[in-house]
Design an enzyme around this catalytic site. Structure first.
Site, PDB file in Angstrom:
ATOM      1  N   ASP A 180     -71.611 -14.059  -2.334  1.00  0.00           N
ATOM      2  CA  ASP A 180     -73.072 -13.870  -2.403  1.00  0.00           C
ATOM      3  C   ASP A 180     -73.743 -14.879  -1.485  1.00  0.00           C
ATOM      4  OD1 ASP A 180     -72.395 -15.984  -4.315  1.00  0.00           O
ATOM      5  OD2 ASP A 180     -74.492 -15.936  -4.893  1.00  0.00           O
ATOM      6  N   HIS A 492     -64.188  -9.816  -2.071  1.00  0.00           N
ATOM      7  CA  HIS A 492     -65.577  -9.649  -2.516  1.00  0.00           C
ATOM      8  C   HIS A 492     -66.419 -10.616  -1.680  1.00  0.00           C
ATOM      9  CE1 HIS A 492     -68.853  -8.646  -5.278  1.00  0.00           C
ATOM     10  NE2 HIS A 492     -69.197  -9.921  -5.170  1.00  0.00           N
ATOM     11  N   ASP A 522     -56.938  -6.462  -4.727  1.00  0.00           N
ATOM     12  CA  ASP A 522     -57.532  -6.597  -3.397  1.00  0.00           C
ATOM     13  C   ASP A 522     -58.575  -5.490  -3.231  1.00  0.00           C
ATOM     14  OD1 ASP A 522     -58.127  -7.300  -0.855  1.00  0.00           O
ATOM     15  OD2 ASP A 522     -56.259  -6.541   0.031  1.00  0.00           O
ATOM     16  N   GLU A 531     -63.127 -12.672  -5.086  1.00  0.00           N
ATOM     17  CA  GLU A 531     -64.260 -13.268  -4.376  1.00  0.00           C
ATOM     18  C   GLU A 531     -63.782 -14.503  -3.605  1.00  0.00           C
ATOM     19  OE1 GLU A 531     -67.902 -13.770  -6.626  1.00  0.00           O
ATOM     20  OE2 GLU A 531     -68.989 -14.430  -4.842  1.00  0.00           O
TER      21      GLU A 531
HETATM   22  O1  9MR Z   1     -66.672 -20.368  -9.885  1.00  0.00           O
HETATM   23  C1  9MR Z   1     -67.508 -19.942 -10.946  1.00  0.00           C
HETATM   24  C2  9MR Z   1     -66.678 -19.800 -12.177  1.00  0.00           C
HETATM   25  O2  9MR Z   1     -66.183 -21.067 -12.571  1.00  0.00           O
HETATM   26  C3  9MR Z   1     -67.511 -19.201 -13.285  1.00  0.00           C
HETATM   27  O3  9MR Z   1     -66.677 -18.934 -14.395  1.00  0.00           O
HETATM   28  C4  9MR Z   1     -68.176 -17.915 -12.808  1.00  0.00           C
HETATM   29  C5  9MR Z   1     -69.080 -17.303 -13.862  1.00  0.00           C
HETATM   30  O4  9MR Z   1     -70.176 -18.101 -14.105  1.00  0.00           O
HETATM   31  O5  9MR Z   1     -68.948 -18.166 -11.653  1.00  0.00           O
HETATM   32  C6  9MR Z   1     -68.188 -18.638 -10.586  1.00  0.00           C
HETATM   33  O6  9MR Z   1     -69.027 -18.904  -9.499  1.00  0.00           O
HETATM   34  C7  9MR Z   1     -69.663 -17.817  -8.867  1.00  0.00           C
HETATM   35  C8  9MR Z   1     -71.156 -18.124  -8.915  1.00  0.00           C
HETATM   36  O7  9MR Z   1     -71.603 -18.027 -10.232  1.00  0.00           O
HETATM   37  C9  9MR Z   1     -71.961 -17.210  -7.995  1.00  0.00           C
HETATM   38  N1  9MR Z   1     -71.412 -17.180  -6.668  1.00  0.00           N
HETATM   39  C10 9MR Z   1     -70.023 -16.787  -6.637  1.00  0.00           C
HETATM   40  C11 9MR Z   1     -69.187 -17.769  -7.430  1.00  0.00           C
HETATM   41  C12 9MR Z   1     -67.700 -17.438  -7.319  1.00  0.00           C
HETATM   42  O8  9MR Z   1     -67.342 -16.303  -8.020  1.00  0.00           O
END
Ligand code: 9MR
Ligand code: ZN
Length: 550
Positions: A180, A492, A522, A531
């Site tokens: 994102d 992602h 994948d 992601e």
């Molecule tokens: O890395 C983050 C993980 O530890 C959390 O469990 C998750 C849910 O809150 O979010 C991950 O971080 C994401 C972030 O919230 C938004 N940008 C993408 C991040 C990677 O997935």
């Protein structure tokens, strides 16, 4: 985290079972090894999910058998349920390209043996941070394919949520967070912390390497200039009173479009004590690292760090911000670990006795509990490592001894975990969101323990982490785009999903299997396992930097 996808799709993704994931994909090569390669003198193991007795190592250039060995008896791997034999080809030390061949089983992916086998991967993964830049056009060409992004988010950002007025305040620049495009100070914390730690631990080796950035050729080494892009932005996240805004974000994740196409308004999100503490740590650390090259910038960083530290002292209560209207990354967490790291970095930067007192009180309160695996919320580890390796005088000798002992004991457990795992995975049978990044980041625990104890087993286990991520895993594939055998093709990542080019943007580590060892897909929709994110890449940068040639 609020899902960018309808609930129903998320649950479909979550219910993929281990067996389904394994059988639905193309067959997995049963010979699993580091498909990037090995350092000449290092231990070299493959895990084999098939009955086998002898094996050959073939030089791919000549077809000659350069080594023949005997596989170990198979051992049940607890988490995958596979019966894995090991083949040991450590004796192959001559530089070249090879593959392992096993009669009746087949041939492994090719791999390199070379003294600088991790150099190009280091460059690729570090340049991937440059490709994450917001507010500017970026371009790269890799393996003949050009990837390009136009300048994006030049309107960052609106002040509605921080002052109740619909005004624009400069929040341009910085890195997008992940797949994102939002920008979060808390996740910047562990990212900048891991990258600067790599510079401090391996700087002379890193400094020799050009990263071909827009800044290249300037007075600041490429690697630091790469990190400075983020600290330049962080200054804009500091409020006049020293508090630090939590993030810049749209209300929702955007669809799969290029960043320059995102037109939804983005906002400053109110201050939090987590973001403020991370800011102190990052700016204090940057002030030290950049001082030899740009003293004025170092002074600015240190002044900003001091100001936010003073704000934190005046606001000792944990302060989460209201993010209720935002359905993007939260990054809300207990602020105590981050305040500890902030004190550690500010003390190291200044030698200030009062800050040391704060740091030691926090270490005592935390019982100096070093985390064996950790991510954006557990930056106390960065604080312990700083405290343990500092050359500044004045620490309490008993507390210092305790912290060092805990670092070494934790690293001992990591080594034991890797040895007991069928793939040498230093995280063993624990799988969660971003686990791949945490595997990479465990190398920092190991390096720190090595620096304290001199025990070479720690350095060896650091390679196990890379081997797992580059293909010695249940999928027999590399988890880093553009590197090794069958790397992720559909991460992602909004750029990769929308630029109309088939290969994904290169140099990105995907989050990895979660909740089980084989639960990686994948598939660009699968943000839980596929992601990419700045914090995970920064950990891989550290792990690779540790293996650069001297
Ligand atoms: O890395 C983050 C993980 O530890 C959390 O469990 C998750 C849910 O809150 O979010 C991950 O971080 C994401 C972030 O919230 C938004 N940008 C993408 C991040 C990677 O997935
Ligand atoms: Zn942007």
């Amino acid at each position: 985290m609020a899902s960018p996808f309808p609930r129903i799709l998320s649950s479909v993704i979550a219910t993929f079972s281990l067996s389904c994931a394994l059988s639905a994909a193309t067959p997995v090569n049963p010979i699993r090894l580091d498909t990037v390669g090995y350092l000449p003198e290092a231990q070299k193991l493959a895990s084999v999910d098939a009955p086998c007795s002898t094996f050959d190592v073939i030089d791919t250039a000549t077809g000659a058998v350069v080594f023949t060995g005997k596989a170990s008896a198979p051992v049940l791997d607890r988490d995958t349920g596979e019966r894995l034999a090991h083949v040991d080809f450590s004796a192959v030390t001559k530089a070249g390209e090879y593959r392992v061949e096993i009669p009746g089983v087949g041939s492994s992916a090719p791999f390199q043996v070379s003294n600088d086998v991790y150099r190009d991967p280091f460059i690729l993964v570090t340049r991937a941070m440059y490709l994450w830049r917001c507010g500017t056009a970026v371009t790269t060409t890799y393996e003949g394919v050009t990837f390009h992004q136009d300048a994006c988010h030049l309107n960052d950002a609106w002040t509605d949520y921080i002052n109740g007025k619909h005004e624009k305040l400069d929040g341009t620049g910085g890195w997008h967070d992940a797949g994102d495009y939002n920008k979060y100070v808390v996740n910047a914390g562990v990212t900048v912390g891991s990258m600067l730690r790599a510079w401090e631990d391996f700087g002379p080796r890193i400094e020799k390497i050009g990263l071909d950035l827009p800044e290249s050729g300037g007075r600041i080494p490429d690697y630091l200039a790469n990190v400075k892009w983020e600290t330049d932005w962080l200054f804009k996240m500091q409020a006049p009173d020293g508090s630090v805004y939590h993030k810049i974000s749209a209300l929702n994740f955007c669809p799969f479009i290029m960043p320059s196409q995102e037109s939804a308004p983005r906002y400053f999100v109110p201050w939090s004590s987590e973001a403020t503490a991370d800011f102190v740590a990052m700016m204090a650390e940057m002030s030290r690292d950049i001082r030899p090259y740009d003293a004025a910038y170092a002074d600015r960083c240190l002044a900003a760090a001091r100001k936010s530290y003073a704000f934190l002292l005046a606001h000792p209560a944990e302060h989460h911000c209201d993010q209720s209207e935002f359905h993007t990354g939260e990054y809300a967490t207990d602020d105590a670990p981050i305040r500890l790291w902030a004190a550690a970095e500010l003390w190291e930067a200044t030698g200030d006795k009062a800050v040391l007192g704060d740091l030691e009180a926090r270490i005592r309160a935390s019982k100096a509990k070093v985390e064996q695996h950790w991510d954006w919320g557990d930056v106390q580890n960065l604080g312990y490592f700083r405290y343990a390796l500092s050359t500044r005088p004045g620490r309490d000798p008993a507390l210092l001894a305790e912290v060092r002992k805990n670092i070494v004991a934790t690293a001992d457990r990591i080594v034991a975990t890797a040895r007991a795992d069928g793939y040498g995975r230093p995280l063993g049978d624990i799988y969660y969101w971003g686990g791949n990044g945490c595997v990479a980041r465990q190398t920092m625990n190991l390096e720190t323990a090595y620096r304290i104890s001199g025990d070479k087993a720690f350095r060896a286990a650091m390679l196990d982490a890379l081997h797992y991520l580059f293909g010695r895993n249940v999928h027999g594939r590399s988890y880093v785009t553009g590197l090794g055998f069958e790397p992720p093709m559909n991460p992602h990542d909004r750029r990769s999903a929308s630029d109309g080019i088939i290969p994904p943007w290169p140099g990105y580590l995907v989050g990895g299997p979660n909740p089980g060892p084989a639960d990686w897909h994948d598939d660009e929709r699968d943000f839980r396992t596929n992601e990419i994110a700045i914090n995970w890449n920064s950990a891989l940068i550290y792990a690779l930097a540790a293996q650069l040639p001297r």
